[in-house]
Design a protein around this motif. Structure first.
Motif, mmCIF file in Angstrom:
data_model
loop_
_atom_site.group_PDB
_atom_site.id
_atom_site.type_symbol
_atom_site.label_atom_id
_atom_site.label_comp_id
_atom_site.label_asym_id
_atom_site.label_seq_id
_atom_site.Cartn_x
_atom_site.Cartn_y
_atom_site.Cartn_z
ATOM 1 N N LEU A 102 0.840 -1.190 0.000
ATOM 2 C CA LEU A 102 0.000 0.000 0.000
ATOM 3 C C LEU A 102 0.878 1.245 0.000
ATOM 4 O O LEU A 102 2.078 1.167 0.285
ATOM 5 N N ALA A 103 0.286 2.390 -0.262
ATOM 6 C CA ALA A 103 1.003 3.654 -0.125
ATOM 7 C C ALA A 103 1.371 3.848 1.348
ATOM 8 O O ALA A 103 0.774 3.223 2.233
ATOM 9 N N THR A 104 2.321 4.722 1.620
ATOM 10 C CA THR A 104 2.759 4.965 2.992
ATOM 11 C C THR A 104 1.602 5.387 3.888
ATOM 12 O O THR A 104 1.553 5.019 5.063
ATOM 13 N N ASP A 105 0.620 6.097 3.334
ATOM 14 C CA ASP A 105 -0.536 6.523 4.125
ATOM 15 C C ASP A 105 -1.662 5.483 4.136
ATOM 16 O O ASP A 105 -2.763 5.749 4.589
ATOM 17 N N GLY A 106 -1.375 4.286 3.622
ATOM 18 C CA GLY A 106 -2.343 3.191 3.658
ATOM 19 C C GLY A 106 -3.326 3.150 2.502
ATOM 20 O O GLY A 106 -4.195 2.287 2.453
ATOM 21 N N ARG A 107 -3.166 4.046 1.537
ATOM 22 C CA ARG A 107 -4.073 4.053 0.385
ATOM 23 C C ARG A 107 -3.683 2.969 -0.625
ATOM 24 O O ARG A 107 -2.543 2.567 -0.709
ATOM 25 N N ILE A 108 -4.672 2.595 -1.436
ATOM 26 C CA ILE A 108 -4.433 1.700 -2.567
ATOM 27 C C ILE A 108 -4.063 2.579 -3.749
ATOM 28 O O ILE A 108 -4.805 3.499 -4.098
ATOM 29 N N THR A 109 -2.921 2.307 -4.358
ATOM 30 C CA THR A 109 -2.478 3.147 -5.475
ATOM 31 C C THR A 109 -2.603 2.453 -6.824
ATOM 32 O O THR A 109 -2.349 3.066 -7.847
ATOM 33 N N GLY A 110 -2.982 1.202 -6.826
ATOM 34 C CA GLY A 110 -3.156 0.487 -8.081
ATOM 35 C C GLY A 110 -2.860 -0.984 -7.906
ATOM 36 O O GLY A 110 -2.436 -1.433 -6.840
ATOM 37 N N LEU A 159 -8.716 -9.127 -2.674
ATOM 38 C CA LEU A 159 -7.636 -9.837 -1.987
ATOM 39 C C LEU A 159 -7.365 -9.240 -0.604
ATOM 40 O O LEU A 159 -7.175 -9.980 0.374
ATOM 41 N N LEU A 160 -7.349 -7.901 -0.496
ATOM 42 C CA LEU A 160 -7.150 -7.262 0.795
ATOM 43 C C LEU A 160 -8.282 -7.614 1.755
ATOM 44 O O LEU A 160 -8.050 -7.933 2.931
ATOM 45 N N GLY A 161 -9.513 -7.579 1.276
ATOM 46 C CA GLY A 161 -10.657 -7.939 2.111
ATOM 47 C C GLY A 161 -10.593 -9.386 2.552
ATOM 48 O O GLY A 161 -10.890 -9.712 3.711
ATOM 49 N N HIS A 162 -10.202 -10.250 1.640
ATOM 50 C CA HIS A 162 -10.095 -11.676 1.957
ATOM 51 C C HIS A 162 -9.106 -11.906 3.086
ATOM 52 O O HIS A 162 -9.337 -12.742 3.948
ATOM 53 N N GLU A 163 -8.009 -11.151 3.079
ATOM 54 C CA GLU A 163 -6.976 -11.311 4.106
ATOM 55 C C GLU A 163 -7.187 -10.361 5.286
ATOM 56 O O GLU A 163 -6.365 -10.299 6.189
ATOM 57 N N GLN A 164 -8.303 -9.611 5.257
ATOM 58 C CA GLN A 164 -8.654 -8.680 6.333
ATOM 59 C C GLN A 164 -7.559 -7.643 6.567
ATOM 60 O O GLN A 164 -7.221 -7.296 7.704
ATOM 61 N N ILE A 165 -6.982 -7.140 5.477
ATOM 62 C CA ILE A 165 -5.974 -6.090 5.543
ATOM 63 C C ILE A 165 -6.683 -4.749 5.381
ATOM 64 O O ILE A 165 -7.354 -4.515 4.377
ATOM 65 N N GLY A 166 -6.540 -3.896 6.372
ATOM 66 C CA GLY A 166 -7.162 -2.580 6.320
ATOM 67 C C GLY A 166 -6.373 -1.635 5.424
ATOM 68 O O GLY A 166 -5.179 -1.808 5.219
ATOM 69 N N PHE A 167 -7.063 -0.637 4.902
ATOM 70 C CA PHE A 167 -6.430 0.362 4.047
ATOM 71 C C PHE A 167 -7.202 1.664 4.183
ATOM 72 O O PHE A 167 -8.344 1.676 4.643
ATOM 73 N N ALA A 168 -6.557 2.756 3.782
ATOM 74 C CA ALA A 168 -7.186 4.068 3.833
ATOM 75 C C ALA A 168 -7.999 4.316 2.568
ATOM 76 O O ALA A 168 -7.595 3.898 1.487
ATOM 77 N N ALA A 169 -9.122 4.978 2.738
ATOM 78 C CA ALA A 169 -9.969 5.268 1.579
ATOM 79 C C ALA A 169 -9.451 6.471 0.816
ATOM 80 O O ALA A 169 -8.741 7.273 1.299
#
Length: 163
Positions: free
Chosen positions: A132-140, A153-163
């Motif tokens: 992920l980006a340093t701030d937790g965003r998905i960049t692609g 894939l992130l949801g499946h592994e329960q990995i949080g990210f910034a919107a």
């Protein structure tokens, strides 16, 4: 001459295509727009691919948290260093492009890291979706249908990210 083997399987993120030599997985492709790179070729399974098929089915069912099939990655020394760091990540763990850059001794090379991550020939098994980006965003994401595939894939592994 090395033998080349091929299988396909269905998954929640679309069809997957795996290629292997006699000893290891060499690529994994996620269907994009209904197409896989070797759709015109017949399947040629081997023991490595059959083991990978079982492990991927278990992964998607939430019954497998790590892969232990042999993988052969081919790339530049820089790419290999980045992919080695990706292989250290476990189910549910995420990292950032900046952290990967520091880990391979190239702080400030986040853009180059992004290129190496995107060139990973064996996604899912070598977890490039965990970056992920340093701030937790998905960049692609370069696999499958892009960001929607990464979101799954992130949801499946329960990995949080910034919107």
């Amino acid at each position: 001459m090395t033998n080349v083997y091929l299988i396909r399987l269905n998954s929640p993120i679309g069809r997957l295509e795996l290629v292997a030599d006699d000893e290891a997985i060499t690529s994994l492709s996620i269907e994009r727009d209904g197409i896989l790179p070797h759709d015109a070729e017949a399947e040629r399974p081997n023991a490595v691919l059959e083991a990978a098929r079982v492990q991927l089915i278990e992964y998607f069912a939430g019954q497998r948290l790590e892969f232990d099939v042999p993988v052969r990655l081919t790339g530049t020394p820089f790419q290999l260093a980045v992919w080695a760091e990706l292989e250290r990540l476990h189910w549910g763990e995420a990292t950032s492009y900046g952290s990967l850059a520091a880990a391979v001794g190239r702080p400030g090379a986040s853009r180059a890291i992004g290129g190496a991550v995107g060139a990973n020939p064996v996604p899912i098994i070598v977890g490039c979706h965990r970056v992920l980006a340093t701030d937790g965003r998905i960049t692609g994401y370069s696999g499958g249908e892009g960001v929607p595939t990464k979101l799954w894939l992130l949801g499946h592994e329960q990995i949080g990210f910034a919107a």
